[in-house]
Design an enzyme around this catalytic site. Structure first.
Site, PDB file in Angstrom:
ATOM      1  N   HIS A   1      43.823  39.087  33.579  1.00  0.00           N
ATOM      2  CA  HIS A   1      45.174  39.653  33.569  1.00  0.00           C
ATOM      3  C   HIS A   1      45.250  40.896  32.681  1.00  0.00           C
ATOM      4  CE1 HIS A   1      46.294  35.752  35.217  1.00  0.00           C
ATOM      5  NE2 HIS A   1      47.521  36.203  35.426  1.00  0.00           N
TER       6      HIS A   1
ATOM      7  N   ASN B   1      37.461  37.454  28.045  1.00  0.00           N
ATOM      8  CA  ASN B   1      38.758  37.111  28.640  1.00  0.00           C
ATOM      9  C   ASN B   1      39.312  35.795  28.100  1.00  0.00           C
ATOM     10  OD1 ASN B   1      40.985  37.163  30.492  1.00  0.00           O
ATOM     11  ND2 ASN B   1      39.853  35.787  31.837  1.00  0.00           N
TER      12      ASN B   1
END
Length: 327
Positions: free
Chosen positions: A171, A203
């Site tokens: 994201h 991440n």
């Protein structure tokens, strides 16, 4: 005969004067129009269109609403959705757009999409303590990664591009920042908001720590504006020359950024503005590495990204940059 000749000459003279006046007026109008002298210079090209200027919004419709977030069975309600989104876009982009390349507005964030690399140039969010309040009706488990059908099929990424690549669908606008409504968190799962990120060590770890740090700023600041995006930085090779090399994945050749940035502006309750800029390599990072290790001068990110962040804020109006007071 004399009388007829006199009448003819008078008619010719009047016609000549009339035509001359018309051409002179037309020339003067065109000249004024080109010089921006007719009315407001921002609306002279569209003199019959009433244009409402909103803070931070570029003129003449350069922001596109991403239609993919409107379910097919509710397309008839799309007009009302777009009208309700516009004020939020203005609020998010209060301090300016970093760039205007394929800007797309969602209900709670705005992004600029890079059609060549299939990854956003930048994603902009506006966070407050109230907007981050827990909502029991919102669940991440209901969300699915999916392509944004408002992007032409030539230029969008697909889930198949990530499958077996070894990279996470990372994201840019963090899902945890948009839990006030189910539709808001679901929109963060469009692939336009994703970039290939190393999973373990990045991440799921250090990048996640940075996202949590930004959210925590809302506990002591009235407003937090955050811009996130990819970087493709050069590296010196064995021959002594610098090259920009990055991997692409999948049939659509989705670019794998070498680094990611976050540029944050936090507004204090006494209306002071503080800026922080972070750059992290897209690679495993030790959990004990302090986030302060990734602070960089904001202008270095701007040069690398080819963007201007928060350009409506003069840097000398900031009270702090990267935690240091501005003299």
């Amino acid at each position: 005969m004399k009388v007829l000749t006199t009448i003819f000459l008078k008619v010719s003279t009047i016609s000549t004067i009339g035509l001359g006046g018309w051409y002179l007026g037309k020339y003067s109008e065109q000249k004024q129009h080109l010089n921006g002298e007719i009315g407001d210079s921002r609306t002279s090209v569209f003199s019959n269109v009433a244009i409402k200027e909103m803070p931070g919004l570029p003129l003449f419709g350069t922001v596109s609403a991403a239609t993919a977030f409107v379910p097919a069975d509710t397309e008839r309600n799309m007009g009302s959705k777009l009208s309700s989104t516009a004020p939020r876009v203005s609020e998010i982009m209060k301090y300016g757009f970093p760039g205007l390349d394929h800007v797309r507005s969602y209900e709670d964030f705005v992004l600029s999409y890079d059609r060549r690399n299939r990854v956003a140039h930048w994603v902009f969010e506006h966070l407050t303590k109230e907007r981050l309040q827990y909502n029991s009706e919102v669940s991440r488990s209901k969300c699915e990664f999916k392509p944004d059908s408002s992007i032409h099929s030539f230029f969008r990424s697909e889930n198949s591009d990530y499958k077996g690549s070894g990279y996470d669908r990372g994201h840019l606008a963090a899902a945890g920042n948009h839990k006030s409504h189910q539709s808001h968190i679901e929109q963060t799962f469009f692939l336009t908001n994703m970039a290939p990120q190393v999973g373990v060590g990045f991440n799921r770890d250090s990048w996640n720590r940075l996202e949590k740090y930004v959210r925590n700023l809302t506990k002591v600041h009235k407003n937090v504006y955050v811009c996130t995006g990819p970087l493709y930085l050069p590296k010196k090779e064995a021959d002594g020359k610098k090259y920009v090399r990055y991997e692409v994945i999948g049939a659509n050749h989705v670019a794998v950024p070498t680094h990611f940035y976050k540029v944050v502006v936090a507004e204090t309750h006494d209306s002071k503005l503080e800026m922080e800029a972070f750059v992290m390599p897209n690679s495993p990072i030790a959990d004990n590495t302090p986030l302060t290790n990734f602070l960089v001068p904001p202008e270095s990110v701007e040069r690398a990204a080819g963007l201007l962040f928060f350009d409506k804020i003069s840097r000398d109006k900031l009270s702090k940059i990267n935690g240091k007071k501005i003299c």
